[in-house]
Write an enzyme that holds these catalytic residues in place. Structure first.
Site, PDB file in Angstrom:
ATOM      1  N   GLN A 118       1.393 -10.723  -4.527  1.00 48.16           N
ATOM      2  CA  GLN A 118       2.430  -9.620  -4.428  1.00 48.16           C
ATOM      3  C   GLN A 118       3.220  -9.395  -5.857  1.00 48.16           C
ATOM      4  OE1 GLN A 118       3.559  -7.369  -2.258  1.00 48.16           O
ATOM      5  NE2 GLN A 118       2.671  -8.132  -0.202  1.00 48.16           N
TER       6      GLN A 118
ATOM      7  N   ASP B 105       3.563  -7.076   8.141  1.00 52.87           N
ATOM      8  CA  ASP B 105       5.021  -7.865   7.871  1.00 52.87           C
ATOM      9  C   ASP B 105       5.517  -7.719   6.355  1.00 52.87           C
ATOM     10  OD1 ASP B 105       4.671  -9.069  10.213  1.00 52.87           O
ATOM     11  OD2 ASP B 105       3.496 -10.852   9.770  1.00 52.87           O
ATOM     12  N   GLU B 106       4.573  -7.501   5.362  1.00 46.88           N
ATOM     13  CA  GLU B 106       4.891  -7.328   4.179  1.00 46.88           C
ATOM     14  C   GLU B 106       4.908  -5.800   3.571  1.00 46.88           C
ATOM     15  OE1 GLU B 106       2.047  -9.680   1.935  1.00 46.88           O
ATOM     16  OE2 GLU B 106       3.391 -11.499   2.365  1.00 46.88           O
ATOM     17  N   CYS B 107       5.318  -4.761   4.739  1.00 47.20           N
ATOM     18  CA  CYS B 107       5.472  -3.535   4.523  1.00 47.20           C
ATOM     19  C   CYS B 107       4.321  -2.664   4.061  1.00 47.20           C
ATOM     20  CB  CYS B 107       6.721  -3.299   3.523  1.00 47.20           C
ATOM     21  SG  CYS B 107       8.145  -4.276   3.947  1.00 47.20           S
TER      22      CYS B 107
END
Length: 416
Positions: free
Chosen positions: A24, A350-352
């Site tokens: 990320q 969950d991480e957009c």
């Protein structure tokens, strides 16, 4: 222990499950999760393409807590994944709810509020304009369309005064919704008889105007193929194809195609062949059905979408193996191979990266395989809700509950 490691241990943030291998780059993720100190040095040598190779298939039992601070959710009407049952419905299941005796019907409606109430979406101007042109040409628009092997379906039933009033308005969401019709796709015309070839509007966003009209033949496959950006062009496309394939219809098709061309020109609509280049340029990804999806995507942070853990080709191979498997042990083995696709798509949500969940959900939906439909429903409901496309989330829930195969997808089947 170094001071950096002491700081890391005392850091109250959630530990990133990827640890030193984290891919990320967006700030929201790093504000929420903590990473081992050596990650900083490693990141200097890693380029942006690492974001698209985030999957460690050795570990699929991963749970990540969502923290998408840039998404404003409406909790007042939140849809919880898994709260609606996935059924293999039959026409009788729906007809047992709808009592055909003593039915009352909507008046011939041009009010878009009624269309929104029944179908979760509003109809575009060309839809109403085409109906006006038909009415000016013939006192019986249904007979006129039937003469060229076309049937007016779905929202046209409101214009025709044929839509019955039912207590459970959710049922309107499966009125003429074919087996492979994703929420973005709304059927409005079909080839008469037992054919499952149908034409419908395709919307990227339920709150916006349709992007194009497309065709699908659910008796053959799940492919959604764009044909025009308006209904005049879509009908003209159908007439040209029907004229060449049905010699008995050729004269009627030729006559109506000339009229459709005239109507289109006088009302400012194009009947030119669909130009796919702008669509390809705007698509976030192609998706299984080929029509593609468009979701918000930040190129700088690369937030909004990441590639699936498997290629479409590999996913199709796994689906084929699952369809052909007859033993429980064999099915379970293949399901375990498919599981990383579901798990990491959930992580992406969950991480957009909502587009990833949507793409995976569409793939599972298009498979039509019973064992995968619960996961398809969960991924699609979550993705649509977080993309603020609650109307699509509602449609997919009802469709999964009453999902049917066949050419007669009206609420009443072929009984009226």
């Amino acid at each position: 222990m170094s001071s950096e490691w002491k700081d890391y241990k005392q850091d109250p943030r959630i530990i990133c499950k990827y640890g030193a291998k984290c891919y990320q780059k967006n700030t929201d993720h790093h504000q929420t999760y903590k990473h081992p100190p050596q990650l900083k040095a490693k990141n200097k040598d890693e380029k942006m393409n690492k974001r698209f190779k985030p999957y460690d298939k050795k570990n699929t039992d991963v749970k990540v807590i969502a923290n998408c601070s840039n998404i404003q959710e409406d909790k007042s009407d939140e849809i919880v994944p898994g709260t609606m049952t996935v059924n293999t419905a039959t026409q009788m299941d729906i007809m047992s709810i709808i009592k055909l005796d003593n039915l009352t019907y909507y008046n011939k409606e041009f009010d878009n509020n009624i269309y929104k109430e029944c179908f979760q979406v509003e109809m575009p101007d060309d839809f109403f304009k085409f109906f006006e042109c038909l009415n000016e040409e013939s006192s019986s628009v249904e007979h006129l369309m039937a003469s060229v092997n076309l049937e007016m379906i779905g929202p046209f039933d409101l214009l025709l005064g044929k839509l019955p009033k039912v207590e459970d308005k959710d049922l309107y969401l499966v009125h003429w919704r074919f087996f492979y019709d994703v929420p973005e796709y709304q059927a409005i015309l079909k080839k008469k008889g037992k054919s499952e070839l149908h034409i419908g509007y395709y919307r990227d966003n339920p709150k916006e105007k349709p992007t194009f009209l497309a065709k699908n033949d659910s008796a053959k496959d799940y492919m959604i193929t764009p044909v025009s950006d308006n209904i005049f062009g879509a009908v003209y496309w159908f007439l040209q194809n029907e004229k060449s394939s049905s010699p008995f219809m050729s004269i009627a098709c030729q006559k109506l195609s000339e009229k459709v061309k005239k109507w289109a020109e006088s009302n400012g609509y194009s009947i030119e062949e669909w130009d796919k280049k702008p669509r390809i340029k705007n698509m976030t990804c192609k998706t299984f059905h080929g029509a593609g999806i468009v979701v918000p995507y930040n190129k700088k942070t690369q937030l909004g979408y990441r590639k699936l853990v498997e290629t479409d080709a590999n996913i199709k191979k796994m689906f084929k193996k699952l369809e052909e498997a007859t033993e429980v042990v064999a099915k379970n083995k293949i399901l375990s191979e498919i599981q990383p696709l579901i798990t990491y798509s959930s992580i992406a949500i969950d991480e957009c990266d909502f587009g990833t969940g949507l793409e995976a959900g569409v793939a599972l939906f298009c498979s039509g395989i019973k064992e995968l439909q619960s996961s398809a429903l969960s991924l699609l409901t979550s993705s649509y809700s977080l993309l603020q496309r609650e109307e699509f989330a509602k449609i997919i829930q009802v469709h999964m509950k009453y999902r049917r195969k066949g050419p007669y997808m009206a609420l009443w089947g072929n009984k009226m």
